[in-house]
Design a protein around this motif. Structure first.
Motif, short mmCIF file in Angstrom:
data_model
loop_
_atom_site.label_atom_id
_atom_site.label_comp_id
_atom_site.label_asym_id
_atom_site.label_seq_id
_atom_site.Cartn_x
_atom_site.Cartn_y
_atom_site.Cartn_z
N LEU A 250 -1.38 -2.87 -1.59
CA LEU A 250 -0.77 -4.14 -1.96
C LEU A 250 -0.37 -4.93 -0.72
O LEU A 250 0.31 -4.40 0.17
CB LEU A 250 0.47 -3.89 -2.83
CG LEU A 250 0.21 -3.44 -4.25
CD1 LEU A 250 1.54 -3.16 -4.97
CD2 LEU A 250 -0.59 -4.49 -5.02
N PRO A 251 -0.73 -6.18 -0.66
CA PRO A 251 -0.32 -7.00 0.49
C PRO A 251 1.17 -7.34 0.37
O PRO A 251 1.65 -7.69 -0.71
CB PRO A 251 -1.18 -8.26 0.34
CG PRO A 251 -1.47 -8.35 -1.12
CD PRO A 251 -1.53 -6.95 -1.63
N LEU B 65 -4.33 -10.46 -13.47
CA LEU B 65 -3.80 -9.59 -12.42
C LEU B 65 -4.81 -9.44 -11.29
O LEU B 65 -4.47 -9.53 -10.10
CB LEU B 65 -3.44 -8.23 -13.01
CG LEU B 65 -2.31 -8.18 -14.04
CD1 LEU B 65 -2.23 -6.81 -14.69
CD2 LEU B 65 -0.97 -8.53 -13.38
N ILE B 66 -6.07 -9.18 -11.65
CA ILE B 66 -7.09 -8.93 -10.62
C ILE B 66 -7.36 -10.18 -9.80
O ILE B 66 -7.46 -10.11 -8.57
CB ILE B 66 -8.39 -8.41 -11.29
CG1 ILE B 66 -8.15 -7.03 -11.90
CG2 ILE B 66 -9.53 -8.34 -10.26
CD1 ILE B 66 -9.33 -6.51 -12.72
N VAL B 67 -7.47 -11.36 -10.45
CA VAL B 67 -7.79 -12.56 -9.68
C VAL B 67 -6.64 -12.90 -8.73
O VAL B 67 -6.86 -13.37 -7.61
CB VAL B 67 -8.13 -13.74 -10.60
CG1 VAL B 67 -6.90 -14.33 -11.28
CG2 VAL B 67 -8.87 -14.82 -9.83
N ALA B 68 -5.40 -12.64 -9.13
CA ALA B 68 -4.27 -12.90 -8.24
C ALA B 68 -4.33 -12.01 -7.01
O ALA B 68 -4.08 -12.46 -5.88
CB ALA B 68 -2.95 -12.68 -8.98
N GLY C 107 -5.97 -11.58 -0.92
CA GLY C 107 -6.72 -11.00 0.18
C GLY C 107 -7.22 -9.58 -0.01
O GLY C 107 -7.86 -9.03 0.89
N LEU C 108 -6.96 -8.96 -1.16
CA LEU C 108 -7.48 -7.61 -1.35
C LEU C 108 -8.98 -7.64 -1.55
O LEU C 108 -9.54 -8.60 -2.10
CB LEU C 108 -6.82 -6.95 -2.57
CG LEU C 108 -5.56 -6.12 -2.29
CD1 LEU C 108 -4.42 -7.01 -1.85
CD2 LEU C 108 -5.15 -5.31 -3.52
N THR D 94 -9.32 -4.59 -8.00
CA THR D 94 -9.66 -4.13 -9.34
C THR D 94 -8.85 -2.89 -9.73
O THR D 94 -8.26 -2.82 -10.81
CB THR D 94 -11.16 -3.83 -9.43
OG1 THR D 94 -11.89 -5.00 -9.07
CG2 THR D 94 -11.56 -3.40 -10.81
N VAL D 95 -8.83 -1.90 -8.84
CA VAL D 95 -8.10 -0.67 -9.13
C VAL D 95 -6.60 -0.93 -9.21
O VAL D 95 -5.91 -0.42 -10.09
CB VAL D 95 -8.43 0.40 -8.07
CG1 VAL D 95 -7.52 1.61 -8.21
CG2 VAL D 95 -9.89 0.82 -8.19
#
Length: 529
Positions: free
Chosen positions: A226-227, A456-459, A464-465, A471-472
């Motif tokens: 997590l950033p 959640l994934i698009v955020a 920057g992930l 995805t995970v």
């Protein structure tokens, strides 16, 4: 990448043999397994031990593990009664029995014990239960029906460690203490396994071998990925995302996705929706910037300004998009115009990909590769029905074949594939190991849950992930929030996606501030119900 593995019975046995070949005696593995399992029972089930513990023991090495558990519990002052379905037949099990025999209270379980340990059969079992074990399993089931807590060692007896098939007469466990690796069958039959606690038995790095075993996503993995959000961050630095969908009458899907993106820390969220849906988005999520669909690729200023999408760090398209000609044109326009940035394709977008591919006489994987060729950051999130449509055939029932199909599609299409289900599987375009996300409950089996996951994934992509990490991580927090919500509700009925949103802050905190597990525990997966 997680060092923890999800294995078939054969893969688990190979890891044991690798540790033995490297110098760890087989009995040392048994001693570690039984001792660590006893420590979990003493710590986590202390309030249930006053009436003693009943152990049902088999003749193989799983029974040997149970003898060690019995010895350690007895040495800790717990009254232990043991029923052996058959005498021990392996050298290690015989040795374990002799260690335990002097510490046991002789005699069969009384039926008054509040803790029952199932040590009858382990990962080597296949098929139907035979008479002595079947009768012992009936004893375990009877104790469970009487209110006892059933704790299985490695797998519940009668559950196939590879396929999750459950033999007639097998008793479900409240908790399964599994050794070294999580057995695949436990994740495929979570309701039978209950809570799954992965214990360290000293495989000395054997679990790091890449032999096709699935990688297990853990809270620690997510926390590392997590950033951080800096104390002085402003909205422009927390990620700008756009979610495209919301055909007339289907604004709710985009609203759920937008809310999820904001709950994941996105600084700015744009909802690009059909004109009749703009008001619904603005009324429901005032934090979002709602704009109309662009009419055509050249229509700057008519509908969503193309510069809006160009300023976004990541895009998602599909929630409530619809399946008509306008929706199809919009999908192709946005994917081809903006494939230089991270993309999430979900829901109706996946249906349309398959539809366009069929119209062109090609396959969905080839079309996706053609459309998104410049990008290395595209994520597709189908459920089983959507994946079958992308494949053009039914999804294989057998799990090795299913995983093979998922991996092959990811490689051919050049996208990261998340296949929703129990468990959720993630495949990467480089053909690397499958990652399994074990979290979630049936609370997620409701319309709109996938839209939340896309948000959640698009955020996370916008922050920057890389595609695999986003995805995970998104799937893990999604599933963990469902587990927390289910626990708060005391079940599934009566719960809605609002309960999921309410649990998201706690899920993020747990992942960001993961509490170390007790000594000997590598992972702890709560019961799904």
């Amino acid at each position: 990448m997680s060092a923890l593995r999800v294995t078939t019975a054969a893969e688990a046995a190979a890891r044991d043999q690798a540790a033995i070949a490297a110098g760890t005696a087989s009995f040392e593995l048994m001693l570690q397994a039984g001792t660590t399992a006893a420590a979990v029972i003493l710590r986590d089930f202390a309030t249930h031990l006053s009436r003693g513990v009943a152990l049902f023991v088999g003749s193989g090495n799983n029974g040997g593990d149970a003898y060690i558990v019995a010895a350690q519990l007895a040495r800790a002052g717990v009254v232990v009664r043991l029923h052996a379905a058959a005498p021990p037949r392996t050298p290690d099990a015989v040795r374990a029995m002799y260690l335990a025999v002097s510490a046991l209270v002789h005699g069969a379980p009384t039926g008054h014990e509040q803790v029952v340990v199932d040590g009858l059969l382990g990962t080597g079992h296949r098929g139907a239960l035979r008479a002595p074990v079947l009768a012992a399993c009936a004893g375990v089931a009877l104790a469970r029906a009487g209110g006892a807590v059933v704790i299985a060692l490695d797998v519940p007896s009668g559950l196939d460690a590879s396929t999750g098939e459950i033999a007639e007469g097998s008793s479900a466990a409240h908790a399964t203490l599994t050794f070294g690796t999580v057995k695949r069958g436990l994740l495929l039959s979570r309701g039978h396994a209950g809570r799954i606690v992965l214990l360290d038995i000293g495989l000395n790095g054997a679990s790091h071998r890449d032999d096709g075993a699935w990688h297990l996503s853990t809270a620690d993995d997510v926390a590392r990925r997590l950033p951080p959000i800096a104390w002085n961050a402003h909205k422009g630095r927390r990620g700008r995302v756009a979610i495209v969908g919301g055909h007339e009458g289907m604004a709710g899907a985009v609203i759920l996705a937008i809310r999820a993106a904001l709950a994941a820390g996105a600084g700015l969220a744009h909802a690009i929706v059909d004109a009749p849906s703009v008001a619904a988005v603005q009324l429901t999520v005032p934090q979002a910037l709602a704009e109309r669909w662009p009419v055509a690729a050249a229509a700057v200023g008519d509908g969503a300004d193309r510069d809006t999408l160009r300023r976004c760090d990541a895009l998602a398209i599909g929630p409530g998009l619809g399946r008509g000609a306008r929706s199809s044109q919009l999908l192709e326009q946005i994917v081809t115009d903006h494939c230089d940035r991270p993309l999430v394709l979900d829901a109706d977008a996946l249906w349309l990909v398959a539809e366009v591919a069929a119209t062109l006489g090609t396959d969905a994987a080839s079309l996706l590769r053609h459309w998104t060729r410049p990008s290395h950051a595209v994520v597709c999130t189908p459920h089983e029905g959507e994946f079958a449509r992308l494949l053009g055939t039914t999804v294989p029932v057998e799990w090795d074949a299913r995983v093979g199909a998922l991996r092959a599609f990811a490689v051919r299409s050049g996208v990261t594939m998340l296949l929703k289900g129990t468990p959720t599987l993630v495949a990467t375009p480089d053909g690397g190991p499958i990652t399994v996300v074990p979290h979630g409950t049936p609370l997620l089996a409701t319309g709109g849950s996938g839209d939340v996951l896309s948000g959640l994934i698009v955020a996370l992509l916008g922050q920057g992930l890389d595609p695999l990490a986003a995805t995970v991580s998104g799937a893990t927090v999604h599933g963990r929030a469902a587990e927390l919500a289910t626990a708060r509700l005391g079940g599934i009925r009566g719960g809605t996606l609002e309960a999921l949103f309410d649990a998201l802050p706690s899920a993020w905190r747990q992942l960001e501030q993961a509490v170390p597990y007790p000594p000997g525990v590598l992972a702890d997966l709560p019961s799904p119900a």
